[in-house]
Design a protein around this motif. Structure first.
Motif, PDB file in Angstrom:
ATOM      1  N   THR A 102      93.324  46.742  17.988  1.00  0.00           N
ATOM      2  CA  THR A 102      93.780  46.292  16.673  1.00  0.00           C
ATOM      3  C   THR A 102      95.045  47.029  16.267  1.00  0.00           C
ATOM      4  O   THR A 102      95.977  46.439  15.716  1.00  0.00           O
ATOM      5  N   LEU A 103      95.091  48.312  16.552  1.00  0.00           N
ATOM      6  CA  LEU A 103      96.285  49.097  16.215  1.00  0.00           C
ATOM      7  C   LEU A 103      97.502  48.593  16.980  1.00  0.00           C
ATOM      8  O   LEU A 103      98.603  48.537  16.416  1.00  0.00           O
ATOM      9  N   ASP A 104      97.327  48.223  18.237  1.00  0.00           N
ATOM     10  CA  ASP A 104      98.444  47.672  19.007  1.00  0.00           C
ATOM     11  C   ASP A 104      99.034  46.464  18.295  1.00  0.00           C
ATOM     12  O   ASP A 104     100.261  46.311  18.211  1.00  0.00           O
ATOM     13  N   LEU A 105      98.169  45.609  17.778  1.00  0.00           N
ATOM     14  CA  LEU A 105      98.640  44.415  17.082  1.00  0.00           C
ATOM     15  C   LEU A 105      99.364  44.779  15.793  1.00  0.00           C
ATOM     16  O   LEU A 105     100.434  44.238  15.502  1.00  0.00           O
ATOM     17  N   VAL A 106      98.782  45.678  15.014  1.00  0.00           N
ATOM     18  CA  VAL A 106      99.401  46.090  13.753  1.00  0.00           C
ATOM     19  C   VAL A 106     100.799  46.647  13.997  1.00  0.00           C
ATOM     20  O   VAL A 106     101.752  46.341  13.263  1.00  0.00           O
ATOM     21  N   GLN A 107     100.937  47.448  15.022  1.00  0.00           N
ATOM     22  CA  GLN A 107     102.219  48.085  15.311  1.00  0.00           C
ATOM     23  C   GLN A 107     103.242  47.123  15.908  1.00  0.00           C
ATOM     24  O   GLN A 107     104.423  47.451  15.982  1.00  0.00           O
ATOM     25  N   SER A 108     102.799  45.931  16.300  1.00  0.00           N
ATOM     26  CA  SER A 108     103.712  44.956  16.891  1.00  0.00           C
ATOM     27  C   SER A 108     104.391  44.087  15.845  1.00  0.00           C
ATOM     28  O   SER A 108     105.266  43.292  16.179  1.00  0.00           O
ATOM     29  N   ALA A 109     103.983  44.234  14.577  1.00  0.00           N
ATOM     30  CA  ALA A 109     104.515  43.378  13.510  1.00  0.00           C
ATOM     31  C   ALA A 109     105.263  44.218  12.488  1.00  0.00           C
ATOM     32  O   ALA A 109     105.057  45.435  12.390  1.00  0.00           O
ATOM     33  N   PRO A 110     106.127  43.581  11.700  1.00  0.00           N
ATOM     34  CA  PRO A 110     106.812  44.315  10.624  1.00  0.00           C
ATOM     35  C   PRO A 110     105.799  44.899   9.642  1.00  0.00           C
ATOM     36  O   PRO A 110     104.737  44.323   9.411  1.00  0.00           O
ATOM     37  N   ILE A 111     106.140  46.037   9.071  1.00  0.00           N
ATOM     38  CA  ILE A 111     105.276  46.662   8.081  1.00  0.00           C
ATOM     39  C   ILE A 111     105.346  45.870   6.781  1.00  0.00           C
ATOM     40  O   ILE A 111     106.427  45.477   6.338  1.00  0.00           O
ATOM     41  N   LEU A 112     104.200  45.626   6.175  1.00  0.00           N
ATOM     42  CA  LEU A 112     104.167  44.917   4.892  1.00  0.00           C
ATOM     43  C   LEU A 112     104.863  45.739   3.809  1.00  0.00           C
ATOM     44  O   LEU A 112     104.857  46.971   3.849  1.00  0.00           O
ATOM     45  N   ASP A 113     105.460  45.057   2.842  1.00  0.00           N
ATOM     46  CA  ASP A 113     106.176  45.748   1.764  1.00  0.00           C
ATOM     47  C   ASP A 113     105.256  46.712   1.016  1.00  0.00           C
ATOM     48  O   ASP A 113     105.662  47.797   0.611  1.00  0.00           O
ATOM     49  N   VAL A 114     104.002  46.302   0.807  1.00  0.00           N
ATOM     50  CA  VAL A 114     103.007  47.152   0.153  1.00  0.00           C
ATOM     51  C   VAL A 114     101.875  47.360   1.142  1.00  0.00           C
ATOM     52  O   VAL A 114     101.237  46.402   1.578  1.00  0.00           O
ATOM     53  N   ASN A 115     101.646  48.583   1.517  1.00  0.00           N
ATOM     54  CA  ASN A 115     100.614  48.898   2.498  1.00  0.00           C
ATOM     55  C   ASN A 115      99.508  49.698   1.824  1.00  0.00           C
ATOM     56  O   ASN A 115      99.730  50.820   1.357  1.00  0.00           O
ATOM     57  N   GLY A 116      98.304  49.131   1.763  1.00  0.00           N
ATOM     58  CA  GLY A 116      97.215  49.789   1.059  1.00  0.00           C
ATOM     59  C   GLY A 116      96.315  50.642   1.928  1.00  0.00           C
ATOM     60  O   GLY A 116      95.327  51.200   1.426  1.00  0.00           O
ATOM     61  N   ILE A 117      96.621  50.746   3.219  1.00  0.00           N
ATOM     62  CA  ILE A 117      95.765  51.515   4.125  1.00  0.00           C
ATOM     63  C   ILE A 117      96.192  52.982   4.109  1.00  0.00           C
ATOM     64  O   ILE A 117      97.344  53.315   4.394  1.00  0.00           O
ATOM     65  N   LEU A 118      95.269  53.858   3.780  1.00  0.00           N
ATOM     66  CA  LEU A 118      95.556  55.289   3.718  1.00  0.00           C
ATOM     67  C   LEU A 118      95.469  55.931   5.107  1.00  0.00           C
ATOM     68  O   LEU A 118      94.788  55.410   5.992  1.00  0.00           O
ATOM     69  N   PRO A 119      96.134  57.057   5.318  1.00  0.00           N
ATOM     70  CA  PRO A 119      95.975  57.794   6.571  1.00  0.00           C
ATOM     71  C   PRO A 119      94.526  58.231   6.744  1.00  0.00           C
ATOM     72  O   PRO A 119      93.799  58.424   5.758  1.00  0.00           O
ATOM     73  N   PRO A 120      94.058  58.387   7.979  1.00  0.00           N
ATOM     74  CA  PRO A 120      92.670  58.820   8.187  1.00  0.00           C
ATOM     75  C   PRO A 120      92.415  60.198   7.596  1.00  0.00           C
ATOM     76  O   PRO A 120      93.305  61.054   7.566  1.00  0.00           O
ATOM     77  N   ASP A 121      91.186  60.386   7.118  1.00  0.00           N
ATOM     78  CA  ASP A 121      90.829  61.700   6.587  1.00  0.00           C
ATOM     79  C   ASP A 121      90.413  62.634   7.718  1.00  0.00           C
ATOM     80  O   ASP A 121      90.540  62.301   8.901  1.00  0.00           O
ATOM     81  N   ALA A 122      89.913  63.802   7.377  1.00  0.00           N
ATOM     82  CA  ALA A 122      89.570  64.814   8.378  1.00  0.00           C
ATOM     83  C   ALA A 122      88.456  64.366   9.314  1.00  0.00           C
ATOM     84  O   ALA A 122      88.312  64.891  10.422  1.00  0.00           O
ATOM     85  N   LYS A 123      87.678  63.386   8.883  1.00  0.00           N
ATOM     86  CA  LYS A 123      86.586  62.870   9.710  1.00  0.00           C
ATOM     87  C   LYS A 123      86.984  61.625  10.508  1.00  0.00           C
ATOM     88  O   LYS A 123      86.141  61.004  11.151  1.00  0.00           O
ATOM     89  N   GLY A 124      88.262  61.270  10.436  1.00  0.00           N
ATOM     90  CA  GLY A 124      88.724  60.097  11.170  1.00  0.00           C
ATOM     91  C   GLY A 124      88.354  58.781  10.510  1.00  0.00           C
ATOM     92  O   GLY A 124      88.327  57.743  11.165  1.00  0.00           O
ATOM     93  N   LEU A 125      88.106  58.823   9.195  1.00  0.00           N
ATOM     94  CA  LEU A 125      87.745  57.619   8.452  1.00  0.00           C
ATOM     95  C   LEU A 125      88.948  57.106   7.678  1.00  0.00           C
ATOM     96  O   LEU A 125      89.707  57.880   7.099  1.00  0.00           O
ATOM     97  N   VAL A 126      89.109  55.802   7.680  1.00  0.00           N
ATOM     98  CA  VAL A 126      90.249  55.175   7.023  1.00  0.00           C
ATOM     99  C   VAL A 126      89.757  54.371   5.822  1.00  0.00           C
ATOM    100  O   VAL A 126      88.846  53.546   5.943  1.00  0.00           O
ATOM    101  N   TYR A 127      90.361  54.621   4.658  1.00  0.00           N
ATOM    102  CA  TYR A 127      90.018  53.927   3.422  1.00  0.00           C
ATOM    103  C   TYR A 127      91.243  53.178   2.896  1.00  0.00           C
ATOM    104  O   TYR A 127      92.377  53.389   3.357  1.00  0.00           O
ATOM    105  N   LEU A 128      91.001  52.346   1.894  1.00  0.00           N
ATOM    106  CA  LEU A 128      92.088  51.646   1.213  1.00  0.00           C
ATOM    107  C   LEU A 128      92.438  52.352  -0.085  1.00  0.00           C
ATOM    108  O   LEU A 128      91.578  52.889  -0.773  1.00  0.00           O
ATOM    109  N   ASP A 129      93.707  52.332  -0.417  1.00  0.00           N
ATOM    110  CA  ASP A 129      94.224  52.990  -1.610  1.00  0.00           C
ATOM    111  C   ASP A 129      93.763  52.260  -2.876  1.00  0.00           C
ATOM    112  O   ASP A 129      93.851  51.031  -2.970  1.00  0.00           O
ATOM    113  N   LYS A 130      93.273  53.016  -3.846  1.00  0.00           N
ATOM    114  CA  LYS A 130      92.743  52.403  -5.069  1.00  0.00           C
ATOM    115  C   LYS A 130      93.817  51.670  -5.854  1.00  0.00           C
ATOM    116  O   LYS A 130      93.595  50.562  -6.365  1.00  0.00           O
ATOM    117  N   GLU A 131      95.003  52.281  -5.974  1.00  0.00           N
ATOM    118  CA  GLU A 131      96.057  51.684  -6.791  1.00  0.00           C
ATOM    119  C   GLU A 131      96.585  50.384  -6.180  1.00  0.00           C
ATOM    120  O   GLU A 131      97.097  49.518  -6.895  1.00  0.00           O
TER     121      GLU A 131
END
Length: 230
Positions: A102-131
């Protein structure tokens, strides 16, 4: 339904949510006479989600239309090789090729103007930004529904995002895809690219990434078409 129609529908939800968002579509499909199974996949690893999906497929009596939303598209790409699966429906979903993640696909496309995906936390979990949650993931939902979806989100793991599929069922199974033009989570440019590659029958709808929650009729229409092989 016609005599040759598929009567079993198995739906695989995406990341950051569970299967409950599919309830409106579930009720419409049930009224049309389908048997509907919703997979509660853990979104922890591709293998874990494949195990959950294959367990659901094993329980079906007869052929199946396999539906995947978002990350669930990666899951159905490999699980779709199951002998009971007759066709695939990608709903604002990833459709990797064999050897792709899935990451390969995401990286193959232009980045969206607004990206709501946060960097992974210390446990390797990825969340979406509240704002940015409503503008990217819950577009079209009410403020109350969006808040509930945010507070109940299920994180995706980095492992799941980087796991590669070993086979692509869309190469051998009839494939359908629904592309929401206002998707703020999966880039519509990438969706077009993936669905063209898969030679999918594509339906464009107006709506965001979770459009099927407030416009279940549009997704049900495509699922029925897949069940009737038209």
């Amino acid at each position: 339904m016609g005599q040759d129609s598929v009567k079993n529908i198995v739906i695989v939800h995406g990341a950051f949510a569970d299967a409950s968002g599919w309830e409106p579509a579930y009720h419409l499909l049930k009224k049309k006479g389908f048997n509907v199974t919703l997979v509660q996949n853990p979104t922890s690893t591709l293998e874990a989600d494949l195990n959950a999906t294959n367990a659901a497929l094993d329980r079906q009596e007869g052929p199946v239309v396999l539906v995947g939303h978002s990350w669930g598209g990666t899951v159905i790409t490999q699980a779709g090789t199951h002998e009971k699966v007759k066709s695939l429906v990608y709903v604002a979903a990833f459709a990797p090729d064999a050897g792709e993640s899935t990451l390969d696909l995401v990286q193959s496309a232009p980045i969206l103007d607004v990206n709501g995906i946060l960097p992974p936390d210390a446990k390797g979990l990825v969340y979406l930004d509240k704002e940015k949650f409503n503008a990217t993931f819950a577009t079209g939902q009410s403020a109350a529904k969006s808040d509930f979806m945010y507070d109940s989100q299920i994180p995706l793991t980095v492992t799941a995002f980087t796991d590669k599929v070993s086979v692509a069922a869309w190469k051998t199974k009839p494939t359908y895809a629904i592309l929401p033009t206002d998707d703020g989570t999966v880039n519509p440019v990438l969706e077009h690219k993936m669905y063209d590659r898969a030679k999918a029958s594509v339906t464009e709808v107006t709506g965001g990434h979770t459009f099927f929650m407030n416009d279940p009729e549009s997704v049900v229409k495509v699922i029925v078409a897949a069940a009737e092989n038209r």
